[in-house]
Write an enzyme that holds these catalytic residues in place. Structure first.
Site, PDB file in Angstrom:
ATOM      1  N   GLU A 105       0.820  -1.216   0.000  1.00  0.00           N
ATOM      2  CA  GLU A 105       0.000   0.000   0.000  1.00  0.00           C
ATOM      3  C   GLU A 105       0.854   1.265   0.000  1.00  0.00           C
ATOM      4  OE1 GLU A 105      -3.155   2.819   0.450  1.00  0.00           O
ATOM      5  OE2 GLU A 105      -2.855   0.899  -0.560  1.00  0.00           O
ATOM      6  N   HIS A 143       2.582   1.933  -3.314  1.00  0.00           N
ATOM      7  CA  HIS A 143       1.586   2.511  -4.222  1.00  0.00           C
ATOM      8  C   HIS A 143       1.439   4.013  -3.966  1.00  0.00           C
ATOM      9  CE1 HIS A 143      -2.008   2.896  -6.628  1.00  0.00           C
ATOM     10  NE2 HIS A 143      -2.720   3.292  -5.587  1.00  0.00           N
ATOM     11  N   HIS A 148     -11.907   5.990  -8.063  1.00  0.00           N
ATOM     12  CA  HIS A 148     -10.452   6.162  -7.977  1.00  0.00           C
ATOM     13  C   HIS A 148      -9.776   5.525  -9.196  1.00  0.00           C
ATOM     14  CE1 HIS A 148      -6.699   6.970  -5.998  1.00  0.00           C
ATOM     15  NE2 HIS A 148      -6.386   5.698  -5.830  1.00  0.00           N
ATOM     16  N   HIS A 188     -20.810  -7.322 -16.567  1.00  0.00           N
ATOM     17  CA  HIS A 188     -19.477  -7.013 -17.083  1.00  0.00           C
ATOM     18  C   HIS A 188     -19.086  -7.981 -18.198  1.00  0.00           C
ATOM     19  CE1 HIS A 188     -15.283  -5.939 -17.266  1.00  0.00           C
ATOM     20  NE2 HIS A 188     -14.898  -7.140 -16.859  1.00  0.00           N
ATOM     21  N   HIS A 209      -4.943  -8.589 -16.827  1.00  0.00           N
ATOM     22  CA  HIS A 209      -6.241  -8.122 -17.318  1.00  0.00           C
ATOM     23  C   HIS A 209      -6.414  -6.632 -17.012  1.00  0.00           C
ATOM     24  CE1 HIS A 209     -10.209  -8.853 -18.920  1.00  0.00           C
ATOM     25  NE2 HIS A 209     -10.798  -8.347 -17.846  1.00  0.00           N
TER      26      HIS A 209
END
Length: 382
Positions: free
Chosen positions: A102, A105, A170, A284, A342
């Protein structure tokens, strides 16, 4: 949070930006501004991919506060607090590994923020001196605004405990930031080396309309894909092409697509039923067919145009790989590497669709511009 922690975080952001800034400065490319744009775009792509890795490894709450970790600048300093949380819940959201994922990032995001501030500053300074089109400051200023907004949603992602609509927004803002950087990079490339006039201008209008439609369809699919990921609905359909043994399985669209709710809960606070997750995944998956048709048709219409063919070829290739990675995610029961690929494929499609839109827009404008005729010498005028 103490001021010293904020200073340490600021220094970390500057350090994260030092390497790419040094690469731009020492580059043999004479146009440092253009180089900085593309370096920022590349790192934004990396940030999106790493953000997907952060989400897929359940590391979004690896540090349960923002912008630091337990009020401190890095997991080293918060070692005691993280150890206590990990001891209480070894497989919980806070562990040493997840905390570092985290925070890395966040450090990368801060570094990109520094790059975009540098870009905006450079643009304004050069614009005031020369008013050259290459340094028009509107887009860099818009990028700065997006970075600030993205940072706010990053904070809310943590403080609102991974609420799906916040996390999905986000992601979409990150993709928009990437598209804006690619558009700016296309403008800078075109100023240095203008795209040639298309020898087959008749079909450019259709390509331009299809490219715009592709961007809209891709934006919808990005939302749906983010909604699948943030609701942890990836394996809600365990087979393909059927979903749990049925073409149209039992689904709860109302709870699945209620936007403002906690993670794993309905708007009323009850646990989200599995049929809601199935609805999220099913929509989706089926909208991916629309994306395949629209983007495939766009690539096919753009292919005959020499200036658009390389982008169309890459878009068709990435589109095919994206479909295969989506299917593989289901067949292989959600392997992390495939899921990250992906996510990366989605970002690559954003880059390619943006590039195709820019090139088609420019070449259409060139084709529609009135032809300039050489003035007739006065001695030859009647």
């Amino acid at each position: 949070m103490q001021a010293s922690t904020l200073v340490q975080l600021g220094i970390t952001g500057l350090l994260a930006a030092c390497l790419p800034l040094s690469m731009v400065w020492m580059s043999a490319d004479a146009n440092k501004y253009r180089k900085l744009v593309w370096v920022a775009a590349f790192l934004t792509f990396d940030l999106i991919v790493f953000g997907g890795f952060t989400r897929l490894t359940d590391s979004g709450l690896g540090c349960p506060d923002w912008p630091g970790c337990y009020g401190l600048a890095n997991p080293f300093l918060a070692h005691e607090q993280i150890s206590a949380a990990q001891a209480a819940m070894p497989t919980g959201p806070v562990t040493h590994v997840k905390a570092w994922i985290e925070m890395i990032h966040r450090y990368l995001a801060m570094g990109i923020g520094v790059l975009i501030i540098t870009l905006m500053t450079k643009a304004w300074l050069q614009w005031r001196r020369s008013h050259e089109r290459a340094f028009a400051p509107l887009m860099p200023t818009l990028l700065f605004g997006f970075v600030c907004l993205q940072g706010a949603f990053g904070a809310w992602t943590v403080t609102l405990k991974l609420q799906p609509i916040i996390v999905t927004t986000h992601l979409l803002l990150g993709m928009t930031l990437l598209a804006l950087l690619v558009w700016l990079g296309g403008r800078e490339d075109n100023i240095i080396k203008p795209l040639p006039a298309d020898p087959r201008p008749a079909g450019l209008f259709a390509v331009r309309r299809l490219a715009l439609l592709s961007a809209a369809v891709l934006a919808v699919q990005l939302f749906l894909g983010g909604w699948v990921s943030t609701n942890y609905a990836t394996l809600a359909c365990s087979d393909f092409p059927a979903c749990n043994g049925s073409v149209v399985p039992p689904m709860d669209f109302e709870h699945g697509f209620t936007l403002w709710r906690e993670l794993g809960k309905t708007a009323a606070g009850h646990y989200l039923p599995f049929s809601a997750l199935t609805a999220i995944h099913w929509v989706h998956r089926n909208f991916a067919l629309v994306v395949l048709v629209v983007l495939g048709a766009t690539a096919a219409r753009a292919w005959p145009h020499a200036g658009l063919r390389p982008t169309a070829r890459r878009m068709a290739l990435v589109l095919g790989l994206q479909v295969m990675s989506g299917i593989a995610t289901v067949f292989l029961s959600f392997p992390l590497a495939i899921a990250v690929l992906h996510n990366a494929g989605a970002a690559l499609l954003v880059i390619l669709v943006t590039m195709l839109n820019y090139k088609a827009k420019h070449q259409l404008a060139v084709a529609q511009a009135p032809s300039r005729q050489e003035p007739t010498p006065a001695s030859l005028q009647p």
